[in-house]
Write a protein that holds these residues in place. Structure first.
Motif, PDB file in Angstrom:
ATOM      1  N   THR A  66       0.806  -1.223   0.000  1.00 47.71           N
ATOM      2  CA  THR A  66       0.000   0.000   0.000  1.00 47.71           C
ATOM      3  C   THR A  66       0.841   1.276   0.000  1.00 47.71           C
ATOM      4  OG1 THR A  66      -0.202  -0.136   2.399  1.00 47.71           O
ATOM      5  CG2 THR A  66      -2.012  -1.056   1.091  1.00 47.71           C
ATOM      6  N   GLN A 102      -5.044   4.844  -2.725  1.00 49.36           N
ATOM      7  CA  GLN A 102      -5.767   5.647  -1.739  1.00 49.36           C
ATOM      8  C   GLN A 102      -7.254   5.326  -1.681  1.00 49.36           C
ATOM      9  OE1 GLN A 102      -4.704   9.707  -2.630  1.00 49.36           O
ATOM     10  NE2 GLN A 102      -2.634   9.449  -1.843  1.00 49.36           N
ATOM     11  N   SER A 104      -9.710   3.248  -0.404  1.00 52.77           N
ATOM     12  CA  SER A 104      -9.763   2.243   0.664  1.00 52.77           C
ATOM     13  C   SER A 104     -10.717   1.084   0.343  1.00 52.77           C
ATOM     14  CB  SER A 104     -10.162   2.896   1.987  1.00 52.77           C
ATOM     15  OG  SER A 104     -11.442   3.484   1.874  1.00 52.77           O
ATOM     16  N   HIS A 105     -11.622   1.304  -0.606  1.00 53.56           N
ATOM     17  CA  HIS A 105     -12.564   0.247  -0.989  1.00 53.56           C
ATOM     18  C   HIS A 105     -12.031  -0.625  -2.125  1.00 53.56           C
ATOM     19  CE1 HIS A 105     -15.508   1.983   1.676  1.00 53.56           C
ATOM     20  NE2 HIS A 105     -15.351   3.151   1.091  1.00 53.56           N
ATOM     21  N   ALA A 131     -10.301  -5.087   2.440  1.00 59.92           N
ATOM     22  CA  ALA A 131      -9.196  -4.210   2.840  1.00 59.92           C
ATOM     23  C   ALA A 131      -8.163  -4.121   1.717  1.00 59.92           C
ATOM     24  CB  ALA A 131      -8.536  -4.745   4.110  1.00 59.92           C
ATOM     25  N   MET A 132      -7.677  -2.902   1.481  1.00 64.49           N
ATOM     26  CA  MET A 132      -6.645  -2.678   0.475  1.00 64.49           C
ATOM     27  C   MET A 132      -5.344  -3.332   0.937  1.00 64.49           C
ATOM     28  SD  MET A 132      -5.522  -1.392  -2.350  1.00 64.49           S
ATOM     29  CE  MET A 132      -6.726  -0.221  -2.907  1.00 64.49           C
TER      30      MET A 132
END
Length: 167
Positions: A66, A102, A104-105, A131-132
């Motif tokens: 991430t 960025q 988050s979904h 979750a990313m």
């Protein structure tokens, strides 16, 4: 233009399907570089060998966390593990990567073509809980336009034959 739109659309769909298969490699937090690299080799064969991408080859095919840190990479210019992938992207590609990471979904994907025709696809890797976890990036040489055109003619020819038989 139609071939370009089809190529990017097909690539985006294929990358989304393959990214769902990467999620299990993140289960224990730490990823195994060798296992992830072997997985990238398999996925690369699945994506690059499909029409209309046949004839392309990956400059790099990479999994990042991430923060954009490389976890595994293959290709003619594979990126070293633990490097920041942003150092190997143009400013617009970096912006696309940030948009993907960025979200988050994990709903944002980006596929673009550079001025020289190079394809760049960035797809989120999302856990089964939503979750990313990171992103799957592919930067590949442009498909041969002539071969794309020949493949399109084959599809049209096959369609004409089928319609003629049915009629």
């Amino acid at each position: 233009l139609t071939l370009t739109l089809n190529t990017t659309g097909i690539l985006e769909t294929d990358m989304k399907q393959q990214a769902t298969l990467a999620s299990p490699y993140f289960i224990h937090g730490d990823t195994d570089e060798e296992t992830l690299t072997a997985w990238l080799q398999i996925v690369n064969g699945n994506i690059i060998n499909q029409w209309p991408l046949s004839g392309s080859s990956p400059i790099f095919f990479t999994v990042v966390n991430t923060q954009g840190q490389v976890l595994a990479s293959i290709g003619s210019h594979a990126i070293a593990t633990h490097s920041a992938v942003q150092d190997y992207l143009s400013s617009s590609e970096t912006t696309n990567l940030q948009a993907v990471l960025q979200d988050s979904h994990g709903k944002t994907s980006r596929v673009s073509r550079e001025a020289n025709g190079t394809l760049v696809s960035i797809t989120p890797i999302v856990s089964t809980r939503g979750a990313m976890q990171g992103a799957l990036l592919l930067k590949a040489t442009p498909p041969n336009s002539f071969l794309e055109f020949i493949d399109l003619l084959r599809v049209i020819g096959l369609t004409v034959v089928i319609v003629t038989i049915i009629a």
